[in-house]
Enzyme design. Structure first.
Site, PDB file in Angstrom:
ATOM      1  N   ALA A   1       0.686  -1.671   0.038  1.00 39.82           N
ATOM      2  CA  ALA A   1       0.293   0.105  -0.260  1.00 39.82           C
ATOM      3  C   ALA A   1       1.127   1.013  -0.069  1.00 39.82           C
ATOM      4  O   ALA A   1       0.337   2.167  -0.370  1.00 39.82           O
ATOM      5  CB  ALA A   1      -1.346   0.013   1.111  1.00 39.82           C
ATOM      6  N   ASP A   2       1.982   1.224   0.667  1.00 41.33           N
ATOM      7  CA  ASP A   2       3.146   2.439   0.771  1.00 41.33           C
ATOM      8  C   ASP A   2       3.487   2.386  -0.808  1.00 41.33           C
ATOM      9  O   ASP A   2       3.410   3.888  -0.964  1.00 41.33           O
ATOM     10  CB  ASP A   2       4.205   2.037   1.667  1.00 41.33           C
ATOM     11  CG  ASP A   2       3.578   2.128   3.283  1.00 41.33           C
ATOM     12  OD1 ASP A   2       3.366   3.400   3.711  1.00 41.33           O
ATOM     13  OD2 ASP A   2       3.621   0.709   3.857  1.00 41.33           O
TER      14      ASP A   2
END
Length: 388
Positions: free
Chosen positions: A174-175
């Site tokens: 997600a980062d």
């Protein structure tokens, strides 16, 4: 020459999302100045695996997201260091940060303060759930980390085995995915500045980014009202087939692809199988029917043999590579996707790079990540107040 030569970026980032975005900009040629607290800096500096020498240390996790940057230490709770930061911001084209919502504003160094001294500034704020007051949702004040966003963003709901618990995907997904979107947004804002002459605030939410990735599942829900079962896509049969030396993965989204598989494994009789007469039925019965029948053919062959045979029949398939195989992949070598980084503390390291490749611009620099405050003397002297 690189496309962002001459662009100055200030990064007030920690952990992964903002640092990766800023590293992408650095790989494109920008001068990236990482602003860190004097008392330890980015928390990833001490993450394992960590190599230490008498003169310093380097964490593998820090190196992965902070190559090709400079480091300056500033205590933004101190008036003098805030003044130095504001002076640096006046010279910058871009600021990238992912501090807790409200943190920079409380210190007097948020976008509203910076745009007064630098109207051309592009300010990219990466957060879990968004910053813009005009687009404020109920989760806005929540702290966010990668796994939490993978969960709330729906990604874990479709990852894992049928009947099993939800599973996160690659750590940091997600980062990094958000960081790529943030980089695209910054590049678009830089181009827009050429036309408007002014900067802008980029509000990059991790939740937004991951939710956008689930476009297929959301479309299917909108059209059918059906939840996707973990590990099963009812409209695209897919999965892994066992080979002599591992697994091969493929997807069969059309009847033509299904026909090609049957021909490739010498099983045209499967075309008339009553449980495999539609895409939906093939998806529902991939594990129970297609896989065991196909594996009668695949188990006696290597992954390479299977993939090349399938390719000759117009079937896209891929070897399921292990991480050590990926690390040594000759194709990635030919693509120059690895950088050889020589760090004074961690030694010579081989790092995957950001995948920007053209026939015009230079490839990324191969500088290591900086030591904490390594560039204070170089960069802070230009913003020190002069004395009469």
């Amino acid at each position: 020459m690189r496309p962002l030569d001459g662009i100055r970026v200030l990064e007030m980032g920690q952990y992964i999302a903002a640092p990766y975005c800023a590293m992408m900009l650095a790989d494109l040629g920008a001068e990236v100045i990482k602003i860190e607290r004097p008392d330890g800096g980015d928390p990833r500096r001490i993450y394992d695996p960590l190599e230490q020498t008498e003169t310093g240390s380097m964490s593998g996790g820090f190196l992965s997201y902070n190559r090709n940057k400079k480091s300056v230490t500033l205590d933004l709770s101190a008036e003098s260091d805030r003044a130095r930061y504001l002076a640096l911001a006046a010279t910058a084209d871009v600021v990238v940060e992912n501090l807790r919502p409200g943190a920079v504003d409380r210190m007097g160094v948020g976008y509203d303060a910076l745009k007064e001294i630098n109207p051309r500034l592009i300010y990219c704020a990466i957060s879990g759930y968004g910053r813009l007051s005009t687009h404020r949702g109920e989760f806005a004040e929540r702290p966010a980390f990668d796994t939490a966003i993978q969960a709330i963003g729906g990604l874990m709901a479709v990852t894992g085995e049928p009947g099993g618990p939800p599973l996160p995907t690659v750590t940091g997904f997600a980062d990094v995915f958000t960081a790529v979107h943030a980089t695209v947004s910054v590049l678009a804002a830089l181009e827009g500045r050429h036309q408007s002459g002014t900067g802008t605030f980029v509000d990059q939410s991790m939740y937004d980014s991951v939710a956008s990735l689930l476009e297929r599942e959301l479309m299917l829900w909108d059209f059918t009202g059906e939840h996707r079962v973990r590990g099963v896509d009812r409209y695209s049969p897919l999965g892994a087939l066992e080979a002599e030396d591992g697994y091969v993965a493929l997807i069969l989204p059309t009847h033509e692809m299904w026909r090609r598989l049957c021909v490739a494994i010498e099983r045209p009789d499967l075309l008339d199988h009553p449980l495999l007469d539609s895409v939906v039925h093939r998806a529902e019965n991939f594990a129970s029917v297609i896989r065991p029948e196909a594996e009668r053919w695949t188990r006696s062959r290597t992954r390479r043999e299977i993939v090349e045979h399938f390719a000759a029949h117009g079937l896209p398939a891929g070897e399921t590579q292990t991480i050590d195989e990926l690390y040594q992949c000759q194709h990635l070598d030919a693509r120059r996707m690895f950088l050889e980084i020589d760090d004074p503390h961690a030694g010579r390291r081989r790092m995957i790079r950001t995948p920007f490749l053209t026939d015009t611009y230079d490839e990324p620099r191969t500088d290591s990540a900086p030591q904490l405050g390594e560039h204070n003397d170089e960069l802070l002297t230009e913003v020190e107040p002069t004395t009469a």
